[in-house]
Design an enzyme around this catalytic site. Structure first.
Site, short mmCIF file in Angstrom:
data_model
loop_
_atom_site.label_atom_id
_atom_site.label_comp_id
_atom_site.label_asym_id
_atom_site.label_seq_id
_atom_site.Cartn_x
_atom_site.Cartn_y
_atom_site.Cartn_z
N ILE A 476 0.97 -1.12 -0.03
CA ILE A 476 -0.04 -0.08 -0.04
C ILE A 476 0.66 1.29 0.04
CG2 ILE A 476 -1.73 1.19 1.05
CD1 ILE A 476 -2.67 -1.60 2.15
N ARG A 508 12.99 -0.98 8.82
CA ARG A 508 14.48 -1.24 8.57
C ARG A 508 15.15 0.41 8.88
NH1 ARG A 508 12.08 -4.44 5.40
NH2 ARG A 508 12.02 -2.95 3.62
N LYS A 580 -6.18 -0.97 10.64
CA LYS A 580 -7.37 -1.06 11.42
C LYS A 580 -7.45 -1.41 13.05
CE LYS A 580 -8.89 -4.47 8.43
NZ LYS A 580 -8.37 -4.28 7.08
N GLU A 607 -10.80 5.93 5.77
CA GLU A 607 -11.87 5.32 5.05
C GLU A 607 -11.45 3.84 4.75
OE1 GLU A 607 -14.90 6.72 3.31
OE2 GLU A 607 -14.68 4.69 3.55
N LEU A 614 -13.44 1.88 -1.27
CA LEU A 614 -15.11 2.27 -1.05
C LEU A 614 -15.57 3.12 -0.44
CD1 LEU A 614 -16.52 -1.42 -1.73
CD2 LEU A 614 -16.03 0.17 -3.59
N ASP A 679 -11.01 -10.37 10.98
CA ASP A 679 -10.74 -9.20 10.08
C ASP A 679 -11.96 -8.46 9.71
OD1 ASP A 679 -8.92 -7.45 8.53
OD2 ASP A 679 -10.11 -8.39 6.79
N LYS A 683 -14.04 -4.80 10.88
CA LYS A 683 -14.73 -3.78 10.14
C LYS A 683 -16.21 -3.59 10.72
CE LYS A 683 -11.82 -5.29 6.31
NZ LYS A 683 -11.89 -6.37 5.05
N GLY A 798 -6.91 -4.91 -2.15
CA GLY A 798 -6.10 -4.80 -3.19
C GLY A 798 -5.30 -3.38 -3.12
#
Ligand code: ADP
Ligand code: ASP
Ligand code: MG
Length: 816
Positions: A476, A508, A580, A607, A614, A679, A683, A798
């Site tokens: 990410i 690192r 999260k 978000e 989304l 997970d 959410k 993704g």
């Protein structure tokens, strides 16, 4: 005729003196020979002052003297024809001998009076002006070197003498009339008193000399040639985005320069103002720049303010006591006392109760002012009508200036919002009754940040700069950098936002660059950095850099950064995160984050905690914020489980589907982490909390998808073996669903304040019936959307979409 003044940098080297000569060559001499006022070469006044002080404390000054000689002689050699050099060397040598004698005297006596200092520094202007006038003689036959001590007459306040305009006017007029065909080269800054002793007009005073000549000779313009493009909206050394102002009124220029815009010396405006002579500030090193014109009637400007200036170091003195209440003479006595002792008061504020007065002075005056007050008000102090004055040091004044501020509401609101948002504590406030300026006193360490933040706030037509500190360089983080780099130009053009990544750290290494890391080769740079990663040090450095519009981006999935969020908010830094863990920990912590961020006026955006890019959190907040009431939320928020059940149909075998999902990289390394629903639970918990429910993780009821044997497996291999042996269980589920014309869906629900996640069979009427790939879907049932829910659906996992979500959060920071 015109008066042209060239400052220290304009005469600072042979090269710049050549440029000055080129500028003079372009002058139209038919309109009357100009008067050229010159400063000492750059740094020379400071050096002379330093040498004088050194001599007074018994230190050697000869090396510096030699340095001065070399600098001036170098220019002679470079710019004068050989046959013209000797007379100039002789004259200069005379000056340097006089200077040496003076310094020697100071050294012997170990005493340096203001009078002697004025005489010593006067050699700076004398040498430079002599030089330039002789060089000019090679191009203009009629040149005259004028030592201003012969024509500018002052009182004896050495260091900051007051000009006797009447006498000075007569002398300048006589001089000019006798030499009207000549270009006069006049020493700036220096003058003399009635007794003929050299005085000076205050640091930066060459501008003032130019204005005096301009006023006496009724010049058509006074041009101040310096090293920047005129008067700018802020000091360009402090605010990179400062831009040049085409026009200003005398008052505006006065206020800006009074509060630190060194580009012009404040008293310069007075003689020009009285005769309405325009002052044009031009750039020797960019002759094409038209200049800033300071004039009587500048055109209407669209800018809310003209500029922001600052006085770097000041001290304030607080006076508190009942003795001041209603006593008309008190301030009079106080400020006459300070005036009498030549203590310049930069700014005054008085509370409306009259119970306290705060005023700002130069730090070197503070102790003296305190002592004077203690002497003058001894009786009041003894009677406890006044408390002992208190000095506070290490402060700065920041002032916003502009005639448009007059009667425009909201100006101070904007100022304080920008300061508050950036955590700049305001110690005192003053607004001149002219309403042309609002000044605030802040800590020196906050000055650069405050100047930039206030500049961004008031000149919003310019780009806003966000300073991002990014943690995590995994998928990410990497993708975010790529996106930021790709959309850089678009963002600046269309959103007026510039993002500078000022710090990057992974587990690192870490690195910092306040000008923004080049996102094309951040990886190599980080690799080459010699700073080992250290989260606490990363946060500390981010805080100490004290940059405006600062954002901390947590692109990790680690619990460690979470520990710093509260501290970060307290430092008035916003947080954007896809992590999260922070929001799904204890409710207390969830609440602390929000309360702290709100209390410090910064943003906390996450978000991507739910459904990657989304717009889910955003939609929920908008629904609630607009007064709608939530009835129910149903959602599939696990891309992994979504993929598994979308593909678990027909002949498919559950074990194989999970295996394929893992091979495709859709699962965690241990697929049980997904299938246990942890997970997904996080959410749902975050959504429930954002919907206003005080809920803990245990309150989310999770139905197992897996039979106990699969959950109990000791390793991933055992787990797959268990999936295979429990095949009947999964086949049974699938067949039951298919026989009823339904599909299996793992659905999270928030209904009536109850949160749950369970495996359900839904028919073709259900909005979740048709799903593909690893899509996420969420349906909001609210009072307004009660018959049919509002549905958000799309890829919910993704790197690309998650990074895009973080990106969107980032550019929204500070938008409201
Ligand atoms: P000179 O030697 O030509 O008199 P100064 O050093 O006195 O020049 O003044 C020019 C400097 O003033 C610039 O180099 C700039 O750094 C500083 N400065 C401070 N505030 C401003 C401002 N608002 N606009 C332009 N320059 C400013
Ligand atoms: N040389 C003087 C100074 O440095 C005057 C001036 O530059 O205007 O203050
Ligand atoms: Mg100057």
């Amino acid at each position: 005729m015109k008066v042209l003044k060239f400052g220290g940098t304009s005469v600072g080297s042979a090269q710049s003196i050549s440029t000055v000569i080129d500028i003079l060559k372009k002058e139209d001499l038919s309109k009357g020979a100009p008067v050229v006022v010159l400063s000492a070469m750059s740094g020379v006044t400071n050096l002379l002052t330093h040498m004088a002080n050194a001599a007074a404390t018994g230190q050697d000054f000869t090396a510096h003297l030699a340095e001065l000689e070399t600098r001036h002689f170098g220019v002679v050699k470079e710019l004068l024809d050989v046959q013209a050099q000797n007379p100039v060397f002789t004259r200069l040598k005379l000056y340097f001998n006089q200077l040496e004698d003076l310094l020697q005297g100071v050294l012997t006596l170990r005493e340096l009076t203001p009078k002697t200092l004025d005489l010593i520094v006067s050699f700076g202007e004398r040498c430079a002006t002599l030089l330039v006038s002789r060089i000019a003689m090679q191009y203009f036959p009629a040149c005259l070197f004028v030592d201003a001590t012969e024509v500018v007459k002052t009182d004896s306040a050495h260091g900051q003498a007051k000009v006797n305009m009447e006498l000075t006017g007569l002398l300048i007029n006589d001089l000019y009339r006798a030499n009207s065909d000549k270009i006069l080269f006049v020493t700036g800054y220096i003058a003399s008193n009635d007794a003929g002793n050299v005085s000076t007009l205050g640091r930066g005073g060459s501008d003032y000399t130019a204005a005096i000549f301009g006023s006496v000779l009724n010049a058509s313009a006074i041009e101040i040639w310096t090293d920047v493009n005129g008067m700018m909206t802020a000091d360009p050394r402090m605010v990179k985005k400062a831009f040049s102002l085409p026009e200003l009124s005398y008052t505006e220029a006065m206020e800006l320069s009074y509060f630190g815009a060194k580009v012009i010396y404040p008293p310069t405006m007075i003689p020009a103002f009285l005769k309405r002579i325009p002052i044009v500030i031009k750039n020797t090193f960019n002759v094409d720049f038209e200049g800033t014109v300071i004039r009587h009637d500048p055109g209407k400007s669209k800018l809310a303010i003209k500029g922001i200036s600052s006085v770097n170091k000041i001290s304030i003195i607080n006076l508190v006591g009942s003795g001041m209440v209603g006593k008309a003479g008190f301030s009079g006595r106080l400020f006459s006392l300070l005036a009498r002792e030549q203590i310049n008061v930069i700014l005054i504020t008085q509370s409306s109760s009259e119970h306290s007065i705060t005023f700002a002075v130069q730090p070197e005056d503070a102790e003296k002012a305190k002592l004077l007050i203690e002497q003058e008000f001894e009786l009041e102090l003894l009677a406890k009508k006044l408390e002992y004055p208190v000095i506070e040091a290490e402060l700065s004044v920041l002032a916003i200036v502009g005639e448009n501020m007059k009667q425009t509401p909201g100006m101070s609101g904007k100022l304080f919002h920008a300061l508050g948002r950036n955590g700049v504590n305001v110690r005192a406030i003053a607004q001149g009754s002219s309403e042309y300026n609002i000044s605030v006193i802040i800590s020196v360490v906050d000055l650069a940040k405050a100047l930039n933040a206030v500049h961004d706030a008031f000149f919003s037509q310019l780009n806003k700069t966000l300073h991002a500190f990014c943690l995590g360089t995994g998928n990410i983080g990497k993708t975010l950098f790529k996106q930021l780099d790709q959309h850089k130009d678009y963002l600046e053009k269309n959103n007026g936002i510039q993002v500078k990544v000022a710090g990057i750290s992974n587990t690192r290494k870490m690195m910092f660059d306040v000008d923004g890391v080049d996102l094309k080769d951040w990886e190599d740079k980080l690799q080459a950095s010699d700073e080992p990663a250290d989260l606490a040090a990363f946060v500390a450095k981010m805080k100490s850099l004290n940059l405006p519009n600062c954002v901390f981006i947590d692109n990790t999935a680690s619990p460690k950064p979470i520990e710093f969020y509260e501290e970060i908010f307290k430092s008035n830094i916003s947080v954007v995160t896809c992590n999260k863990i922070g929001n799904s920990g204890s409710y207390q912590r969830y609440k602390t984050f929000r309360d702290t961020a709100r209390a410090h006026g910064v943003d906390f955006f996450y978000e991507t905690n739910v459904g990657a890019g989304l717009p889910i959190i955003h939609t929920l907040k908008n629904l609630m914020g607009s007064g709608d009431r939530l009835q129910k939320i149903e959602a599939i928020l696990s891309g992994t489980i979504s993929y598994i059940f979308n593909n678990f149909k027909g002949d498919a075998n559950f074990h194989n589907v999970v295996k394929t999902a893992q091979d495709l990289g859709y699962t965690e390394p241990d697929p049980r982490d997904d299938l246990r629903g942890t997970d997904f639970m996080r959410k749902v918990l975050i959504l429930a909390r954002d919907a206003g429910f005080e809920m803990e993780a245990e309150d989310v009821q999770i139905d197992n998808i897996l039979p106990q044997a699969c959950l109990d497996a000791a390793s991933v291999d055992d787990f797959y073996a268990a999936l295979q042996s429990e095949n009947v269980y999964f086949e049974d589920l699938k067949n039951r669903a298919e026989s009823e014309g339904k599909v299996l869906r793992y659905i999270g629900k928030l209904d009536n304040g109850k949160a749950s996640i369970s495996l359900q069979m839904v028919d073709s009427e259900h909005p979740f019936y048709t799903m593909s790939g690893s899509d996420n879907i969420i349906a909001f049932n609210t009072d307004r959307y009660s018959a049919r829910p509002m549905v958000v659906k799309g890829p919910g996992a993704g790197a690309e979409v998650t990074a895009a979500g973080v990106f969107a959060d980032l550019i929204n920071v500070g938008a409201n």
